[in-house]
Motif scaffolding. Structure first.
Motif, PDB file in Angstrom:
ATOM      1  N   VAL A 100      -2.741  14.301   7.886  1.00  0.00           N
ATOM      2  CA  VAL A 100      -1.406  14.158   8.136  1.00  0.00           C
ATOM      3  C   VAL A 100      -0.791  13.616   6.751  1.00  0.00           C
ATOM      4  CG1 VAL A 100       0.366  12.551   9.218  1.00  0.00           C
ATOM      5  CG2 VAL A 100      -1.331  13.559  10.747  1.00  0.00           C
ATOM      6  N   SER A 101       0.348  14.104   6.440  1.00  0.00           N
ATOM      7  CA  SER A 101       1.124  13.721   5.314  1.00  0.00           C
ATOM      8  C   SER A 101       1.469  12.439   5.567  1.00  0.00           C
ATOM      9  CB  SER A 101       2.248  14.876   5.023  1.00  0.00           C
ATOM     10  OG  SER A 101       3.230  14.203   4.170  1.00  0.00           O
ATOM     11  N   ILE A 102       1.387  11.511   4.599  1.00  0.00           N
ATOM     12  CA  ILE A 102       1.905  10.256   4.438  1.00  0.00           C
ATOM     13  C   ILE A 102       3.288  10.025   4.474  1.00  0.00           C
ATOM     14  CG2 ILE A 102       1.839   7.748   3.444  1.00  0.00           C
ATOM     15  CD1 ILE A 102      -0.930   8.366   5.108  1.00  0.00           C
ATOM     16  N   LYS A 103       3.898  10.929   3.496  1.00  0.00           N
ATOM     17  CA  LYS A 103       5.223  11.020   3.315  1.00  0.00           C
ATOM     18  C   LYS A 103       6.118  11.434   4.487  1.00  0.00           C
ATOM     19  CE  LYS A 103       5.151   9.597  -1.129  1.00  0.00           C
ATOM     20  NZ  LYS A 103       5.521   8.304  -1.275  1.00  0.00           N
ATOM     21  N   GLU A 104       5.604  12.266   5.360  1.00  0.00           N
ATOM     22  CA  GLU A 104       6.232  12.904   6.540  1.00  0.00           C
ATOM     23  C   GLU A 104       6.136  11.678   7.449  1.00  0.00           C
ATOM     24  OE1 GLU A 104       6.373  16.703   9.445  1.00  0.00           O
ATOM     25  OE2 GLU A 104       4.737  16.539   8.061  1.00  0.00           O
ATOM     26  N   LEU A 105       4.947  11.195   7.735  1.00  0.00           N
ATOM     27  CA  LEU A 105       4.716  10.201   8.517  1.00  0.00           C
ATOM     28  C   LEU A 105       5.755   8.925   8.402  1.00  0.00           C
ATOM     29  CD1 LEU A 105       3.420   8.712  10.981  1.00  0.00           C
ATOM     30  CD2 LEU A 105       1.527   7.942   9.248  1.00  0.00           C
ATOM     31  N   GLN A 106       6.026   8.523   7.235  1.00  0.00           N
ATOM     32  CA  GLN A 106       6.669   7.469   6.853  1.00  0.00           C
ATOM     33  C   GLN A 106       8.042   7.904   6.936  1.00  0.00           C
ATOM     34  OE1 GLN A 106       5.364   6.801   2.757  1.00  0.00           O
ATOM     35  NE2 GLN A 106       4.066   5.120   3.140  1.00  0.00           N
ATOM     36  N   ALA A 107       8.412   8.960   6.713  1.00  0.00           N
ATOM     37  CA  ALA A 107       9.912   9.482   7.061  1.00  0.00           C
ATOM     38  C   ALA A 107      10.300   9.349   8.629  1.00  0.00           C
ATOM     39  CB  ALA A 107      10.004  10.763   6.397  1.00  0.00           C
ATOM     40  N   LEU A 108       9.244   9.829   9.247  1.00  0.00           N
ATOM     41  CA  LEU A 108       9.486   9.820  10.612  1.00  0.00           C
ATOM     42  C   LEU A 108       9.740   8.243  11.154  1.00  0.00           C
ATOM     43  CD1 LEU A 108       7.428  12.642  12.712  1.00  0.00           C
ATOM     44  CD2 LEU A 108      10.064  11.978  12.859  1.00  0.00           C
ATOM     45  N   LEU A 109       8.805   7.483  10.844  1.00  0.00           N
ATOM     46  CA  LEU A 109       8.921   5.996  11.107  1.00  0.00           C
ATOM     47  C   LEU A 109      10.118   5.510  10.684  1.00  0.00           C
ATOM     48  CD1 LEU A 109       5.172   4.949  10.301  1.00  0.00           C
ATOM     49  CD2 LEU A 109       6.321   5.099  12.788  1.00  0.00           C
ATOM     50  N   TYR A 110      10.540   5.714   9.491  1.00  0.00           N
ATOM     51  CA  TYR A 110      11.799   5.140   9.120  1.00  0.00           C
ATOM     52  C   TYR A 110      12.951   5.587  10.204  1.00  0.00           C
ATOM     53  CZ  TYR A 110      10.918   3.329   4.512  1.00  0.00           C
ATOM     54  OH  TYR A 110      10.474   2.516   3.329  1.00  0.00           O
ATOM     55  N   GLN A 111      12.962   7.066  10.447  1.00  0.00           N
ATOM     56  CA  GLN A 111      13.893   7.718  11.160  1.00  0.00           C
ATOM     57  C   GLN A 111      14.242   6.951  12.588  1.00  0.00           C
ATOM     58  OE1 GLN A 111      13.834  11.982  11.451  1.00  0.00           O
ATOM     59  NE2 GLN A 111      14.021  12.083  13.246  1.00  0.00           N
ATOM     60  N   ASN A 112      12.782   6.412  13.039  1.00  0.00           N
ATOM     61  CA  ASN A 112      12.775   5.794  14.114  1.00  0.00           C
ATOM     62  C   ASN A 112      12.691   4.365  14.340  1.00  0.00           C
ATOM     63  OD1 ASN A 112      12.424   8.315  16.053  1.00  0.00           O
ATOM     64  ND2 ASN A 112      10.746   8.647  14.994  1.00  0.00           N
ATOM     65  N   GLY A 113      13.217   3.687  12.998  1.00  0.00           N
ATOM     66  CA  GLY A 113      13.569   2.347  13.194  1.00  0.00           C
ATOM     67  C   GLY A 113      12.449   1.408  12.475  1.00  0.00           C
ATOM     68  N   ALA A 114      11.525   2.062  12.151  1.00  0.00           N
ATOM     69  CA  ALA A 114      10.470   1.062  11.574  1.00  0.00           C
ATOM     70  C   ALA A 114      10.730   0.364  10.262  1.00  0.00           C
ATOM     71  CB  ALA A 114       9.186   1.918  11.433  1.00  0.00           C
ATOM     72  N   ILE A 115      10.376  -0.504   9.734  1.00  0.00           N
ATOM     73  CA  ILE A 115      10.576  -1.262   8.392  1.00  0.00           C
ATOM     74  C   ILE A 115       9.305  -1.160   7.846  1.00  0.00           C
ATOM     75  CG2 ILE A 115      11.132  -3.314   7.052  1.00  0.00           C
ATOM     76  CD1 ILE A 115      12.768  -4.064   9.442  1.00  0.00           C
ATOM     77  N   LEU A 116       9.233  -0.313   6.242  1.00  0.00           N
ATOM     78  CA  LEU A 116       8.315  -0.182   5.667  1.00  0.00           C
ATOM     79  C   LEU A 116       8.436  -0.550   4.285  1.00  0.00           C
ATOM     80  CD1 LEU A 116       7.154   3.526   6.710  1.00  0.00           C
ATOM     81  CD2 LEU A 116       6.393   1.349   7.627  1.00  0.00           C
ATOM     82  N   ASP A 117       9.548  -1.282   3.969  1.00  0.00           N
ATOM     83  CA  ASP A 117       9.732  -1.894   2.559  1.00  0.00           C
ATOM     84  C   ASP A 117      10.466  -3.272   2.817  1.00  0.00           C
ATOM     85  OD1 ASP A 117      12.244  -1.119   3.366  1.00  0.00           O
ATOM     86  OD2 ASP A 117      12.455   0.667   2.105  1.00  0.00           O
TER      87      ASP A 117
ATOM     88  N   PHE B 131       0.880  -1.293   0.060  1.00  0.00           N
ATOM     89  CA  PHE B 131      -0.071  -0.072  -0.031  1.00  0.00           C
ATOM     90  C   PHE B 131       0.906   1.251  -0.011  1.00  0.00           C
ATOM     91  CE2 PHE B 131      -2.762  -3.354   2.091  1.00  0.00           C
ATOM     92  CZ  PHE B 131      -3.687  -2.969   1.450  1.00  0.00           C
ATOM     93  N   GLU B 132       0.537   2.241  -0.797  1.00  0.00           N
ATOM     94  CA  GLU B 132       1.318   3.485  -0.698  1.00  0.00           C
ATOM     95  C   GLU B 132       1.149   4.179   0.426  1.00  0.00           C
ATOM     96  OE1 GLU B 132       0.012   6.069  -3.682  1.00  0.00           O
ATOM     97  OE2 GLU B 132       0.429   4.908  -5.396  1.00  0.00           O
ATOM     98  N   ASP B 133       0.092   4.074   1.474  1.00  0.00           N
ATOM     99  CA  ASP B 133       0.118   4.630   2.824  1.00  0.00           C
ATOM    100  C   ASP B 133       0.586   3.708   3.820  1.00  0.00           C
ATOM    101  OD1 ASP B 133      -2.186   3.175   2.299  1.00  0.00           O
ATOM    102  OD2 ASP B 133      -3.389   4.559   3.799  1.00  0.00           O
ATOM    103  N   VAL B 134       1.581   2.553   3.657  1.00  0.00           N
ATOM    104  CA  VAL B 134       2.117   1.569   4.550  1.00  0.00           C
ATOM    105  C   VAL B 134       2.622   2.383   5.843  1.00  0.00           C
ATOM    106  CG1 VAL B 134       4.227   1.254   3.121  1.00  0.00           C
ATOM    107  CG2 VAL B 134       3.333  -0.481   4.962  1.00  0.00           C
ATOM    108  N   ILE B 135       2.136   2.026   6.810  1.00  0.00           N
ATOM    109  CA  ILE B 135       2.858   2.438   8.285  1.00  0.00           C
ATOM    110  C   ILE B 135       3.467   1.526   8.971  1.00  0.00           C
ATOM    111  CG2 ILE B 135       1.744   4.577   8.455  1.00  0.00           C
ATOM    112  CD1 ILE B 135       0.246   1.508  10.198  1.00  0.00           C
ATOM    113  N   ALA B 136       3.116   0.068   8.746  1.00  0.00           N
ATOM    114  CA  ALA B 136       3.859  -1.064   9.252  1.00  0.00           C
ATOM    115  C   ALA B 136       3.683  -2.378   8.477  1.00  0.00           C
ATOM    116  CB  ALA B 136       2.973  -1.372  10.675  1.00  0.00           C
ATOM    117  N   ARG B 137       4.440  -3.288   8.687  1.00  0.00           N
ATOM    118  CA  ARG B 137       4.555  -4.611   8.066  1.00  0.00           C
ATOM    119  C   ARG B 137       4.168  -5.618   8.989  1.00  0.00           C
ATOM    120  NH1 ARG B 137       7.934  -6.316   3.190  1.00  0.00           N
ATOM    121  NH2 ARG B 137       5.679  -6.498   2.427  1.00  0.00           N
TER     122      ARG B 137
END
Length: 451
Positions: free
Chosen positions: A434-451, A340-346
């Motif tokens: 909320v901007s999905i891109k900004e949310l995803q960038a913050l999640l990445y920054q804090n260690g989340a895996i989205l890909d 999904f383009e708006d992925v926030i977790a896997r």
């Protein structure tokens, strides 16, 4: 006690429920700069992981061993490992998934609070939400009942990590329950621990009688592996003929060297959001615990000197209410490993549905790379603009809930909801904006895996 409000607390973000999702939601919101309050009905954190003895955490990986959940969940594991309270991710020796993550629940309770306080989160334990005030499609406050009177919490963003969608339900957001048609939910289970178990004897029996155990058990590797999980003893269970609708023995080792966590009782046909059903479930579950423990001591090799060491504070609930959100994650989405383009977790945990009736567990495996996406829209309810959800009550079908309900997945969706809430506060917008891109960038920054 009167219905008068004894005090008022104001916050940016109010999180309801301190289970795996709530801990990580509050942690992310607090670290994101939002003034955050976390409400919990028990006197400790952990939710099902502690109150109901849901142990170990499974899983942070796909069935092939690729890690797909990190973020604050992995940070929690790392800190537990540093405290000698977890061995980290270990092989699942029943072979259902690739790894499981044992932890010491008493250390976890303390560490969770330490991490939350480090993030500036205010905790309100022994507090039960019983009223929600809504105006113009927004929650403007929740009221909790406590020993010191009723407290009203005013917030700008609210996060429901109650597991039962309590906040969403009380706010008037549409919710779903159970499977389509009859609305029956997955059964409840009263879990318990036994000490005095000779796990070396158990392992030796498995190696000598592989036909009596789950076919994916890594028998060839077993002599060199820590015995983390056991699924089988089919002959013993069948001969026992107990009035419990399960088809096998299932237990996990730890946290002590001679201790196991038993997952075998089953209470079907009752509603985890109905107080009389819950009361009956607790009664039946505890009776089944005594029945199963007696069977294991009498019949299973290695359990001759075993005895009950702990029973859950409450019965474990796999499924109750969940929101009908802006997207409903389906069984096909999971099995196909949909992106999904708006992925926030896997997640890489398969669909695992304990039958609402009958004695089986229905399993569906994930295709492709063994993981699927959870979209942000599953955290957004309908009709309530300033509410997010995380954990067991996100928007899914009955079948898809069979994977999203697992603790590591709940940690990941909790982190996402807390991060989104902090962004909404920062920009003075609703979670929907909320901007999905900004949310995803913050999640990445804090260690989340989205890909």
């Amino acid at each position: 006690m009167t219905n008068q409000i004894a005090s008022i607390i104001e916050a940016d973000v109010v999180v309801v429920g301190a289970g795996p999702a709530g801990i990580h939601a509050a942690l992310a919101a607090g670290r994101g700069g939002a003034k955050t309050v976390l409400i919990e009905r028990y006197g400790f954190a952990g939710g099902m992981s502690t109150a109901a003895l849901v142990y170990p955490w499974m899983t942070f990986h796909t069935t092939e061993g690729k890690q797909v959940i990190k973020g604050t969940g992995q940070e929690m594991v790392d800190r537990l490992t540093a405290l000698n309270a977890s061995p980290g991710h270990v092989r699942d020796t029943c072979g259902f998934v690739h790894t499981i993550t044992p932890f010491h629940p008493e250390v976890y309770k303390v560490l969770a609070v330490d991490m939350l306080k480090e993030a500036g989160v205010r905790l309100l334990f022994h507090s039960f939400v019983d009223d929600v005030s809504v105006k113009d499609n927004s929650i403007n406050g929740v009221t909790v009942t406590t020993k010191s009177g009723r407290i009203k919490l005013k917030g700008r963003i609210f996060i429901d990590t109650s597991g039962d969608a309590d906040l969403a339900y009380l706010s008037g957001a549409p919710v779903l329950q159970g499977r389509e048609g009859d609305h029956l939910t997955q059964p409840m289970t009263m879990k318990f621990r036994m000490r005095g178990v000779n796990l070396s004897k158990v392992k030796a029996y498995i190696i000598e009688h592989p036909d009596e155990f789950y076919h994916k058990t890594p028998f060839d590797e077993l002599p060199d592996l820590y015995l983390s999980a056991v699924q089988g003893f089919y002959k013993h269970w069948k001969e026992a003929d107990l009035p419990i609708k399960r088809d096998q023995v299932l237990f996990f080792s730890g946290p002590e060297a001679d201790e196991v966590l038993v997952n075998m009782t089953r209470i079907q046909g009752l509603d985890g959001t109905n107080v009389e059903d819950l009361t009956l479930a607790e009664e039946l579950g505890r009776k089944q615990v005594l029945m199963v423990a007696d069977f294991m001591k009498r019949s299973l090799p290695g359990f001759e000197e075993a005895s009950i060491s702990q029973v859950g504070t409450q019965i474990g609930i796999r499924e109750s209410r969940r929101i009908e959100g802006q997207y409903i994650l389906s069984m096909h989405d999971v099995i196909e490993g949909k992106r999904f383009e708006d992925v926030i977790a896997r997640s890489g945990y398969p669909i695992d549905v304990h039958a609402p009736s009958g004695n089986n567990v229905n399993v569906s495996w994930i295709e492709g790379d063994g993981a699927y996406d959870i979209p942000y829209r599953c955290l957004l309810p309908q009709n309530i603009d300033n509410l997010l959800v995380g954990g067991r009550c996100i928007s899914t079908s009955h079948e898809a809930l069979g994977t999203t309900r697992l603790s590591p997945s709940c940690m990941a969706t909790g982190q996402a909801s807390g991060t989104a809430a902090a962004l909404a506060i920062k920009h003075n917008i609703s979670p929907q904006d909320v901007s999905i891109k900004e949310l995803q960038a913050l999640l990445y920054q804090n260690g989340a895996i989205l890909d």
